[in-house]
Design a protein around this motif. Structure first.
Motif, PDB file in Angstrom:
ATOM      1  N   ARG A 210       1.068  -1.265  -0.127  1.00 20.95           N
ATOM      2  CA  ARG A 210      -0.352  -0.139   0.280  1.00 20.95           C
ATOM      3  C   ARG A 210       0.931   1.347  -0.243  1.00 20.95           C
ATOM      4  O   ARG A 210       0.543   2.092  -1.139  1.00 20.95           O
ATOM      5  CB  ARG A 210      -1.091   0.103   0.726  1.00 20.95           C
ATOM      6  CG  ARG A 210      -1.941   1.164   1.092  1.00 20.95           C
ATOM      7  CD  ARG A 210      -2.893   0.961   1.827  1.00 20.95           C
ATOM      8  NE  ARG A 210      -4.314   1.528   1.606  1.00 20.95           N
ATOM      9  CZ  ARG A 210      -5.094   1.150   2.631  1.00 20.95           C
ATOM     10  NH1 ARG A 210      -5.652   0.737   3.788  1.00 20.95           N
ATOM     11  NH2 ARG A 210      -6.499   1.765   1.727  1.00 20.95           N
ATOM     12  N   TYR A 223      -6.972  -1.695  -2.423  1.00 22.66           N
ATOM     13  CA  TYR A 223      -6.990  -1.639  -0.781  1.00 22.66           C
ATOM     14  C   TYR A 223      -8.432  -0.185   0.175  1.00 22.66           C
ATOM     15  O   TYR A 223      -8.320  -1.566   0.667  1.00 22.66           O
ATOM     16  CB  TYR A 223      -6.181  -0.647  -0.673  1.00 22.66           C
ATOM     17  CG  TYR A 223      -4.873  -1.377  -0.721  1.00 22.66           C
ATOM     18  CD1 TYR A 223      -4.205  -2.190   0.400  1.00 22.66           C
ATOM     19  CD2 TYR A 223      -3.823  -1.844  -1.468  1.00 22.66           C
ATOM     20  CE1 TYR A 223      -2.753  -3.563   0.572  1.00 22.66           C
ATOM     21  CE2 TYR A 223      -2.486  -2.146  -1.291  1.00 22.66           C
ATOM     22  CZ  TYR A 223      -2.161  -2.729  -0.893  1.00 22.66           C
ATOM     23  OH  TYR A 223      -1.043  -3.461  -0.461  1.00 22.66           O
ATOM     24  N   ALA A 226     -10.166  -3.294   0.627  1.00 19.41           N
ATOM     25  CA  ALA A 226     -10.070  -3.971   2.001  1.00 19.41           C
ATOM     26  C   ALA A 226     -10.038  -3.254   3.181  1.00 19.41           C
ATOM     27  O   ALA A 226     -10.765  -4.384   4.205  1.00 19.41           O
ATOM     28  CB  ALA A 226      -8.425  -3.811   1.990  1.00 19.41           C
ATOM     29  N   ASP A 227     -10.501  -2.045   3.521  1.00 16.91           N
ATOM     30  CA  ASP A 227     -10.503  -1.363   4.387  1.00 16.91           C
ATOM     31  C   ASP A 227     -12.276  -1.255   4.608  1.00 16.91           C
ATOM     32  O   ASP A 227     -12.862  -1.034   6.051  1.00 16.91           O
ATOM     33  CB  ASP A 227     -10.615   0.190   3.461  1.00 16.91           C
ATOM     34  CG  ASP A 227      -8.922   0.463   3.991  1.00 16.91           C
ATOM     35  OD1 ASP A 227      -8.495  -0.416   4.718  1.00 16.91           O
ATOM     36  OD2 ASP A 227      -8.937   1.590   3.256  1.00 16.91           O
ATOM     37  N   THR A 232      -8.830  -9.178   3.143  1.00 22.09           N
ATOM     38  CA  THR A 232      -8.180  -8.659   3.570  1.00 22.09           C
ATOM     39  C   THR A 232      -7.217  -7.501   2.857  1.00 22.09           C
ATOM     40  O   THR A 232      -6.939  -7.768   1.701  1.00 22.09           O
ATOM     41  CB  THR A 232      -7.870 -10.101   4.402  1.00 22.09           C
ATOM     42  OG1 THR A 232      -6.800 -10.491   2.957  1.00 22.09           O
ATOM     43  CG2 THR A 232      -8.597 -11.497   4.889  1.00 22.09           C
ATOM     44  N   HIS A 233      -6.682  -6.797   3.616  1.00 21.31           N
ATOM     45  CA  HIS A 233      -5.535  -6.262   3.004  1.00 21.31           C
ATOM     46  C   HIS A 233      -4.221  -6.952   2.391  1.00 21.31           C
ATOM     47  O   HIS A 233      -3.806  -6.638   1.940  1.00 21.31           O
ATOM     48  CB  HIS A 233      -4.553  -5.475   4.513  1.00 21.31           C
ATOM     49  CG  HIS A 233      -5.607  -4.198   4.772  1.00 21.31           C
ATOM     50  ND1 HIS A 233      -6.528  -4.697   5.512  1.00 21.31           N
ATOM     51  CD2 HIS A 233      -5.616  -2.796   4.498  1.00 21.31           C
ATOM     52  CE1 HIS A 233      -7.247  -3.263   5.659  1.00 21.31           C
ATOM     53  NE2 HIS A 233      -6.980  -2.245   4.792  1.00 21.31           N
ATOM     54  N   ASP A 234      -4.079  -8.500   3.791  1.00 23.49           N
ATOM     55  CA  ASP A 234      -3.064  -9.060   2.200  1.00 23.49           C
ATOM     56  C   ASP A 234      -3.596  -9.905   1.394  1.00 23.49           C
ATOM     57  O   ASP A 234      -2.883  -9.481  -0.181  1.00 23.49           O
ATOM     58  CB  ASP A 234      -3.058 -10.227   2.890  1.00 23.49           C
ATOM     59  CG  ASP A 234      -1.748 -10.173   4.330  1.00 23.49           C
ATOM     60  OD1 ASP A 234      -1.049  -8.907   4.780  1.00 23.49           O
ATOM     61  OD2 ASP A 234      -1.495 -10.945   5.858  1.00 23.49           O
ATOM     62  N   ALA A 236      -5.795  -8.024  -0.674  1.00 21.63           N
ATOM     63  CA  ALA A 236      -5.582  -7.188  -1.552  1.00 21.63           C
ATOM     64  C   ALA A 236      -4.143  -6.405  -1.982  1.00 21.63           C
ATOM     65  O   ALA A 236      -4.008  -6.098  -3.718  1.00 21.63           O
ATOM     66  CB  ALA A 236      -5.420  -5.267  -0.779  1.00 21.63           C
TER      67      ALA A 236
END
Ligand code: OVV
Length: 358
Positions: A210, A223, A226-227, A232-234, A236
């Protein structure tokens, strides 16, 4: 058990035609049309002992096997290696090397970010860079199409659209080669592409983080999903990587092939100049005629069948998309490159819009 190219060897069912060919031989890759024709002629499904795999090339069968994720899965890899039996060379893609329902979830996020509406907001960027590239070419007088146009355009546009702070055109092109040649056997071509993996894979991974992306690109939108809790952020980071693996190589090949097709078919080039509105169908016809991804595999997830033939769990099946896109049963006159054909249903790329899970 001894594996062949990372998968379990199979014993083909009685009656399946056997063809001693190497589909990944450079001679065939350079000019695959006779290979495609013979594969279709032999039958609905063919056994290739060299890699102990099945192969399908007729349009109807290829389309069926390729889309049938219940029986023929992507999650064991879309190359010769069976991810159920060995560690893949990179962390598997969550859009390519995955089946529903997981695929449906990630695919939805990608589709939202790549919607026609968002593409429209990027069209000025695409156009401005295209004009710059063409102006450069005109001022030079002559060019080498692949290195000075086909590679230059996507590697200029893509990082900007995604919002990458780290740009390395060479790494992007080489990573694309790695991803696609990585689906093939451990031959000279694959080894050559993989030689730089130790440097390029970590670069790609960090470029997708990010903090290495601007706040206003396609990457940032992933991302944001994901927020919002959609992924999930992974995940993303993995989807941003998918942009780079899936987008660059296919576009380089598509543009290079377009120039090749038009240069070989001057009457079609004249037609296009007379009616630039044919640009889009012309590009679809290029994809059908040249199939940037000639083959993706599926793996039989259970004991199943192709046509009347039983197929054992664990069998790798080469879906020879290039052969399907040249099947006269489907296309009538596939050998003719016609920019106004509008080849609806080709299995070259953008296949998801036709209901095929990539
Ligand atoms: C559709 C496609 C092709 C190649 C690579 C990927 C996806 C990926 O997600 O890595």
């Amino acid at each position: 058990m001894k594996l062949i190219e990372g998968h379990r060897p199979i014993i083909p069912a009685e009656g399946i035609p056997v063809w001693d060919v190497d589909p990944y031989d450079e001679t065939i890759l350079r000019n695959p049309y006779d290979y495609y024709a013979h594969l279709r002629e032999l039958g609905d499904v063919v056994y290739i002992p060299r890699y102990s795999v099945l192969a399908v090339g007729r349009y109807a069968t290829t389309h069926k096997v390729f889309s049938d994720h219940e029986h023929f899965v992507s999650s064991r890899g879309v190359g010769l290696n069976d991810f159920a039996l060995g560690k893949p060379w990179r962390q598997p893609s969550i859009i390519l090397e995955v089946d529903p329902p997981e695929h449906t979830r990630t695919r939805k996020v990608m589709a939202r970010v790549l919607s026609p509406k968002i593409m429209k907001t990027l069209s000025n960027l695409f156009l401005d860079i295209a004009e710059q590239v063409v102006d450069d070419i005109i001022s030079k007088g002559s060019i080498e199409v692949v290195s000075e146009l086909a590679e230059v355009y996507p590697t200029s546009v893509f990082p900007k659209a995604v919002g990458m702070k780290d740009v390395n055109a060479r790494y992007l092109v080489d990573y694309g080669a790695m991803v696609f040649n990585g689906t093939g056997p451990d031959n000279e071509i694959r080894r050559h592409s993989m030689a730089e993996a130790g440097q390029i894979v970590p670069w790609i991974t960090s470029a997708c983080a990010r903090e290495r992306l601007t706040g206003d690109g396609l990457g940032a939108m992933i991302y944001e999903a994901a927020d919002n809790g959609d992924i999930t952020h992974d995940e993303a980071a993995m989807l941003v990587r998918s942009f780079l693996s899936a987008g660059v190589d296919t576009t380089v090949t598509g543009i290079g092939s377009a120039l090749w097709c038009l240069s070989q078919n001057p009457q079609e080039w004249e037609k296009l100049k007379a009616d630039p509105g044919l640009c889009r169908p012309a590009f679809e016809e290029v994809l059908r005629y040249t199939s940037p991804v000639h083959t993706f595999c599926r793996t039989a997830g259970c004991d199943t069948q192709i046509g009347e033939f039983p197929v054992a769990e664990g069998s790798k099946v080469l879906c020879v998309l290039g052969a399907a896109n040249m099947d006269p049963e489907k296309w009538g006159d596939p050998e003719n490159f016609r920019i106004d054909r509008r080849p609806v249903g080709h299995v070259a790329s953008n296949v998801d819009t036709h209901g095929i899970v990539v």
